[in-house]
Design an enzyme around this catalytic site. Sequence first.
Site, PDB file in Angstrom:
ATOM      1  N   ALA A 108      41.373   5.654  19.652  1.00 44.63           N
ATOM      2  CA  ALA A 108      42.046   5.302  20.910  1.00 44.63           C
ATOM      3  C   ALA A 108      41.201   4.291  21.669  1.00 44.63           C
ATOM      4  CB  ALA A 108      42.254   6.542  21.784  1.00 44.63           C
TER       5      ALA A 108
ATOM      6  N   TYR B  88      45.081   5.101  30.501  1.00 45.27           N
ATOM      7  CA  TYR B  88      44.581   5.920  29.391  1.00 45.27           C
ATOM      8  C   TYR B  88      45.169   7.324  29.456  1.00 45.27           C
ATOM      9  CZ  TYR B  88      41.440   9.055  26.891  1.00 45.27           C
ATOM     10  OH  TYR B  88      40.943  10.042  26.073  1.00 45.27           O
TER      11      TYR B  88
ATOM     12  N   LYS C 202      47.942   9.314  26.811  1.00 42.47           N
ATOM     13  CA  LYS C 202      47.718  10.603  26.165  1.00 42.47           C
ATOM     14  C   LYS C 202      48.817  11.601  26.519  1.00 42.47           C
ATOM     15  CE  LYS C 202      44.007   9.768  23.819  1.00 42.47           C
ATOM     16  NZ  LYS C 202      44.049   9.792  22.345  1.00 42.47           N
TER      17      LYS C 202
ATOM     18  N   LYS D 199      28.295   3.574  22.534  1.00 44.51           N
ATOM     19  CA  LYS D 199      29.467   3.483  23.413  1.00 44.51           C
ATOM     20  C   LYS D 199      29.227   2.780  24.744  1.00 44.51           C
ATOM     21  CE  LYS D 199      31.906   7.518  21.590  1.00 44.51           C
ATOM     22  NZ  LYS D 199      32.535   8.819  21.917  1.00 44.51           N
TER      23      LYS D 199
ATOM     24  N   PHE E  14      26.800   9.170  41.741  1.00 46.70           N
ATOM     25  CA  PHE E  14      27.732   9.057  42.849  1.00 46.70           C
ATOM     26  C   PHE E  14      27.402  10.133  43.881  1.00 46.70           C
ATOM     27  CE2 PHE E  14      31.093   7.452  39.616  1.00 46.70           C
ATOM     28  CZ  PHE E  14      30.609   6.159  39.732  1.00 46.70           C
TER      29      PHE E  14
ATOM     30  N   TYR F  24      39.537   9.400  40.921  1.00 45.92           N
ATOM     31  CA  TYR F  24      38.396   9.875  40.133  1.00 45.92           C
ATOM     32  C   TYR F  24      38.469  11.383  40.005  1.00 45.92           C
ATOM     33  CZ  TYR F  24      33.500  10.220  38.615  1.00 45.92           C
ATOM     34  OH  TYR F  24      32.358  10.450  37.905  1.00 45.92           O
TER      35      TYR F  24
END
Length: 288
Positions: free
Chosen positions: A58, A121, A125, A160, A182, A251
Site C-alpha cells: 500500500a 489513506y 482502507k 521507511k 508533539f 491527528y
Amino acid sequence: MGSNLTLALQSRGFEVTITGHESEQVMPEFKGKCLYPGILGIDWDEIGKVDVLFHQAAINGTRVKDEREIMRANLEASKALFDYAINNGCKRIVYASSAAVYGNNPAPHKESDPTDPQTPYAMSKKLLDDYAMALAAKHPDITIVGLRYCNIFGPGENHKGTRATMIYQFAQQMLKGNPRLFKHGEQKRDYIYVKDVVTANILASQANESCVVNCGSGTTTSFNQIVEQLNAILGLHRTPEYMDNPFEGAYQSHTECDMSFAKAKIGFSPEYSFEQGLADYYQSGSLV
C-alpha cells in the site's frame, strides 16, 4: 512488515513469491521469486496459482494528499489482485487494513464501531474492507480476512524514513540528542510488535470464515513513555523537547484496539508486551 512475514513463511518451508521494488527492505536471505516493479506494475503471468495470498502492499503515508493515486494503488490495484487470485484458484486471502479507519472515534476501538477516516489513506482502507467483505459474500467458498493494523514496530522499518514508527525515529534522534515530541507527549498509540503481526497473518490464513479484525496489542503507550523506555534500554538520559503539532485536528491522538473479536474469529492474542517487543527489537540490532 512484508519482509518479516516473507522470511517467516520461508522458514516454515513454504514456496513464496513476492512483489517489491528497490526502495523496500533488502532480504539477502530470501530464496524465492521476487517480481518487480511491485504491485502497480505486476506481471500477472509470472505469479501463477497461489494457495494463500498475503496482501501487504500500500501507499501507507498518512500525510499523502494525492487521493487519486492512493485509491489507484490501495484500492483498485487490490481489487485487481484479489480478482486475479480468485480466478486462478486461490481460496484464502489475508490483507492489510488499518486502525486508521477509526479516525478520532473514542478508544478502545471495536470492529463494530462506526468508521471515521480522516485521510485518503484511511478512506482507501475503509473502502477496501467494504469491497473485500462484499467479495467474500459473493464467493462463500473463499475465506478473506482483513487485519486492521495498529502501529507495527520492529526489525524491517529502517528504510521507511518518516513512515517508520516513532519508536525507531525517537531512537535515532536520541542517539544524537534530545527527541522532539508533539506537545506534550501524551499522545497514545497501540503498538504491536512485528512478530505478533506475523502470527496474526498466519492465523488469519487458517480462519474458518471471512472477517475484518483488529490487529493490535490492546494496550497503549504514550510518546513520553517511549522516550522513557528508550532511555532505559539505550542507557541514555535524554529529555523530550516539545513542539506544536502541525496536524492538530486531523491527528489520531489515541489509538487502542479491542482485541476480543480477533481472538474469537482467528484465535489471535498478542504475545509481546511493549517492553518485551522493544527489548527484542534492540537485541536484534535493528533499532540502533
